[in-house]
Design a protein around this motif. Sequence first.
Motif, mmCIF file in Angstrom:
data_model
loop_
_atom_site.group_PDB
_atom_site.id
_atom_site.type_symbol
_atom_site.label_atom_id
_atom_site.label_comp_id
_atom_site.label_asym_id
_atom_site.label_seq_id
_atom_site.Cartn_x
_atom_site.Cartn_y
_atom_site.Cartn_z
ATOM 1 N N ASP A 35 -5.472 13.238 -10.045
ATOM 2 C CA ASP A 35 -6.749 12.946 -9.389
ATOM 3 C C ASP A 35 -7.869 13.238 -10.384
ATOM 4 O OD1 ASP A 35 -9.062 12.829 -7.913
ATOM 5 O OD2 ASP A 35 -8.281 13.961 -6.215
ATOM 6 N N SER A 72 -2.481 2.127 -6.626
ATOM 7 C CA SER A 72 -3.581 3.061 -6.380
ATOM 8 C C SER A 72 -3.804 3.196 -4.879
ATOM 9 C CB SER A 72 -4.857 2.574 -7.060
ATOM 10 O OG SER A 72 -5.239 1.294 -6.560
ATOM 11 N N PHE A 73 -4.573 4.233 -4.528
ATOM 12 C CA PHE A 73 -4.893 4.478 -3.121
ATOM 13 C C PHE A 73 -6.244 5.187 -3.073
ATOM 14 C CE2 PHE A 73 -4.453 7.130 0.806
ATOM 15 C CZ PHE A 73 -4.374 6.094 1.723
ATOM 16 N N LEU A 74 -7.130 4.680 -2.242
ATOM 17 C CA LEU A 74 -8.492 5.218 -2.172
ATOM 18 C C LEU A 74 -9.119 5.231 -3.571
ATOM 19 C CD1 LEU A 74 -7.911 8.121 0.400
ATOM 20 C CD2 LEU A 74 -8.766 5.809 0.834
ATOM 21 N N TRP A 75 -9.475 6.399 -4.111
ATOM 22 C CA TRP A 75 -10.174 6.450 -5.399
ATOM 23 C C TRP A 75 -9.262 6.791 -6.579
ATOM 24 C CZ3 TRP A 75 -10.272 10.334 -1.780
ATOM 25 C CH2 TRP A 75 -9.791 11.572 -2.191
ATOM 26 N N LEU A 114 -8.273 15.923 -4.299
ATOM 27 C CA LEU A 114 -7.017 16.185 -3.598
ATOM 28 C C LEU A 114 -6.471 17.585 -3.874
ATOM 29 C CD1 LEU A 114 -4.941 12.873 -3.722
ATOM 30 C CD2 LEU A 114 -5.926 13.990 -1.721
ATOM 31 N N LEU A 152 -1.267 13.887 -2.475
ATOM 32 C CA LEU A 152 -1.485 13.207 -1.207
ATOM 33 C C LEU A 152 -0.471 13.684 -0.175
ATOM 34 C CD1 LEU A 152 -2.882 10.997 0.493
ATOM 35 C CD2 LEU A 152 -1.227 9.362 -0.476
ATOM 36 N N ASP A 193 -5.306 6.631 -8.842
ATOM 37 C CA ASP A 193 -4.021 6.001 -9.138
ATOM 38 C C ASP A 193 -2.920 6.962 -8.730
ATOM 39 O OD1 ASP A 193 -5.181 3.715 -10.256
ATOM 40 O OD2 ASP A 193 -5.379 4.691 -12.215
ATOM 41 N N GLY A 246 0.221 4.259 -1.024
ATOM 42 C CA GLY A 246 -0.463 5.464 -0.558
ATOM 43 C C GLY A 246 -0.337 5.608 0.953
ATOM 44 N N LEU A 247 -0.594 4.518 1.664
ATOM 45 C CA LEU A 247 -0.461 4.516 3.118
ATOM 46 C C LEU A 247 0.999 4.774 3.514
ATOM 47 C CD1 LEU A 247 -1.700 4.114 5.913
ATOM 48 C CD2 LEU A 247 -1.334 1.641 5.641
ATOM 49 N N ASP A 295 0.858 -1.184 0.000
ATOM 50 C CA ASP A 295 0.000 0.000 0.000
ATOM 51 C C ASP A 295 0.898 1.239 0.000
ATOM 52 O OD1 ASP A 295 -1.823 2.037 0.399
ATOM 53 O OD2 ASP A 295 -3.094 0.833 1.739
#
Length: 257
Positions: free
Chosen positions: A169, A159-162, A174, A224, A164, A60-61, A58
């Motif tokens: 976005d 990808s992360f949430l909605w 974002l 992000l 890529d 994004g995290l 992950d």
Amino acid sequence: MKKKIGLLVMLIALMAIISGCSQVHQPITPESKGIWNQYFVYPLSWLITFFADVSGQDYGLAIVIVTLIIRSALLPLMIKQTKSTKAMQALQPEMVKLREKYASKDQATQQKLQQEMMQLYQTHGVNPLAGCLPIFIQMPILIAFYHAIMRTTAIAEHSFLWFDLGEKDPYYILPIIAGITTFIQQKLAMVGSAGQNPQMAMMLWLMPIMILVFAINFPAALSLYWVVGNIFSIAQTYFIKGPEIKAATGKAGGANK
């Protein structure tokens, strides 16, 4: 002196950005050469990859976690910078008096003014350069983190949430949040300032617009990073300047009644 320091900071920032622009599209790897890549960009890229591996790829995290780690590590510097700024603001009335006393522009008078200024700083234990030190330390770290995000190939593949991470976005959520949080952070940072000059007022609106435009045109991974960093900065500013912000809010509320 303030103008010279500000100009120096801007020149260093410009040099740092220009020095990295030619490499921003080159993937960062353990084999990347140069002090900038080996000691600044790659370690941060490795840290992002490490937390991505721990969290099941992950990325994004991982960006969120590393952003919070970096901002937390820089927090003591920000507290020191804020204290230095407050100390300088407290001396403003005395500094104004000295400038009025030595208003003449001849060299001898200006030298006497500088001596009196230094004596004033020493008497109150204030270092006029202390507020600039955190900027010099933060700048290469934050620019290196930007490079790490842009040049870590694996980030663009996830990808992360909605969204890529390697694409813009699609809903502009974002970028809008990045712009709004930039405005809020700067507004809070200005609370308690001794007056608001035209440059500060201009930057209050210019920076959010710039961030919004950049975020719209850059990969969502970078947006992000800006959003998380801004939210942390807002919380950080409230933590450091809580009483001043509450007092300013109370005054504003009372004025509106």
